[in-house]
Design an enzyme around this catalytic site. Structure first.
Site, PDB file in Angstrom:
ATOM      1  N   HIS A 307      50.007  17.548  51.287  1.00  0.00           N
ATOM      2  CA  HIS A 307      50.747  16.875  52.091  1.00  0.00           C
ATOM      3  C   HIS A 307      51.310  18.027  52.847  1.00  0.00           C
ATOM      4  O   HIS A 307      51.924  19.178  52.547  1.00  0.00           O
ATOM      5  CB  HIS A 307      51.612  15.945  51.453  1.00  0.00           C
ATOM      6  N   ASP A 364      47.526   8.368  49.958  1.00  0.00           N
ATOM      7  CA  ASP A 364      46.356   7.922  50.182  1.00  0.00           C
ATOM      8  C   ASP A 364      45.358   8.089  48.986  1.00  0.00           C
ATOM      9  O   ASP A 364      44.238   7.223  49.177  1.00  0.00           O
ATOM     10  CB  ASP A 364      45.591   8.330  51.531  1.00  0.00           C
TER      11      ASP A 364
END
Ligand code: CMC
Length: 428
Positions: A307, A364
């Site tokens: 991320h 996700d």
């Protein structure tokens, strides 16, 4: 005394004002840098660039903190509802019972879309990805509500556009799916709440009775809360930059939907499931796929890992992982792909490549697994993300407008050819 930082360029010292946020975040204000020094800053991917001051979402990537308007994501996911969170993000405070009742009543009144939208939908081949259809239908609202193009719209007019956006999103999303499978569309059933209404439009078939499973509706509501805002990410920055040109709310959000679509952003949830299925088909050797992700020449990345801001853990992933367990148990789903996901996570988390680069499972990685358990088709995963992110995009668009922010216009360092003479084609 106001803090300043010093910059020395060509032997000359310049003072830069230091800006501090309410959570002690520090920024150097470079707004006058070009004027004073003739230099700009260079920051690929805006990794260190603050593009705005925002009071909507606070995120601390090192500590794994995410808060909407000061409320922790853990509290909101456990106790709130998606529409309450939407109200909080957009208007700044948690609503009273009356305020929430009015807001959700207003949304219910606008769930229908113009019948001509069906003509636009009919023009899309069934091979169209639902994200492309969603972005197009969203933008098409500018045609049905041309008053939304007025940059000086009244507060009441803006409220109406906000309500219409939230109201029609599930209808557009479900219709985009119906188009892909070639089924007739369902109209919104306003006796149902937000997520149940969407699920019925998505799944109900004219020939069959359809009852919304409350476990599925509740899980979806929680997922939408977790996705509702994430400060200045790729799609939100897109919404703000498009909105900064005074484009309408619908076109700004449509641009955000397109930005979200990419596999490095919201499209990752779909890619995670495709990757897990590919690993399963390949015999389930997770080590082999981890090695492929580490090999820079393979062009393959472990989807759902890493991320831009969370370098410790993604707080949303923690909540979703637990929610995934609950949902799979409640629905009695035994998904072999989940086992591969767990194995992959375990192997990656003890691999020095991932440890050194601080690559952890992100939101996700698990959201795809829950969507699958809820029976949501893979092509619709990113559409679900867009449905969740909508209140955040609206809140950011509204904040930009209320703060009267200038048009977004980054600079560049030109590295192309210097001036040269044109050579006619017959002399080249
Ligand atoms: N698999 C393998 N290597 C990776 C991965 C990955 N998923 N992510 C980053 N790396 C490596 C990358 O190759 C680089 O290595 P090196 O330093 O040796 O060159 C290093 O880690 C840093 O990567 P980066 O691309 O500079 O990091 P970034 O902050 O620009 O990118 C990211 C963040 C999310 C785009 C990236 O981690 C990624 O591509 N992840 C996979 C896609 C994904 O899951 N996206 C969903 C993000 S969460 C939902 C959302 O908010 O959009």
């Amino acid at each position: 005394m106001a803090k300043t930082a010093e910059l020395i360029l060509d032997g000359k010292t310049y003072k830069l004002p230091v800006v501090e946020g309410t959570e002690n975040e520090v920024a150097l204000d470079i707004s006058n840098l070009l004027e004073e020094t003739g230099a700009i800053t260079l920051d690929f991917g805006y990794k260190n660039t603050g593009a705005t001051k925002s009071a909507i979402t606070f995120l601390d990537g090192d500590k794994g903190i995410l808060r909407y308007r000061g409320y922790s994501i853990e509290d909101l996911a456990a106790h709130s509802s998606f529409l309450e969170v939407a109200y909080l993000l957009i208007f700044g405070e948690l609503p009273t019972t009356d305020q929430l009742g009015k807001f959700s009543g207003d949304i219910k009144r606008h769930t229908m879309v113009h019948e001509d939208i069906k003509k636009i939908l009919d023009g899309f081949p069934s091979t169209s990805h639902p994200m492309g259809v969603l972005a197009s239908l969203f933008c098409a609202q500018t045609a049905f509500y041309p008053e939304s193009l007025d940059p000086n719209r009244s507060a009441e007019g803006v409220y109406l556009s906000i309500v219409r956006s939230l109201a029609k999103m599930p209808t557009f999303a479900a219709w985009a799916y119906k188009n892909a499978v070639g089924h007739p569309v369902n109209y919104p059933d306003n006796s149902l709440e937000y997520c149940s209404r969407f699920l019925k439009m998505l799944y109900a078939l004219p020939a069959e009775q359809y009852e919304v499973d409350p476990v599925v509706a509740d899980a979806l509501d929680k997922l939408l809360i977790l996705h509702a805002d994430h400060e200045q990410n790729c799609s939100t920055s897109t919404v703000r930059i498009v909105g900064s040109s005074k484009a309408s709310i619908y076109s700004s959000i449509s641009a955000g939907i397109n930005a979200l679509w990419g596999p490095l952003h919201g499209g990752a949830n779909q890619e995670v499931i495709l990757m897990l299925e590919a690993i399963k088909k390949d015999g389930g050797d997770t080590e082999k796929w981890i090695n492929k992700a580490k090999d820079k020449n393979s062009g393959f990345r472990l989807m759902g890992f890493g991320h831009r801001v969370y370098k410790n853990f993604d707080p949303r992933a923690k909540i979703i992982k637990k929610a995934a367990d609950d949902v799979l148990n409640k629905l009695g789903v035994n998904d072999p792909v989940l086992e591969i996901a767990m194995k992959l996570e375990e192997v990656a988390l003890r691999d020095p490549y991932f440890i050194e680069r601080k690559l952890y499972p992100n939101v996700d990685f698990y959201s795809g697994i829950i969507y699958r358990a809820l029976g949501i088709p893979v092509d619709m995963f990113t559409v679900m993300f867009a449905m969740g992110r909508l209140p955040g995009w609206i809140a950011q668009w509204k904040e930009l407008r209320e703060n009267k922010e200038p048009i977004g216009r980054p600079r560049q360092i030109y590295v192309g050819q210097q001036l040269r003479d044109y050579v006619p084609i017959n002399k080249r």
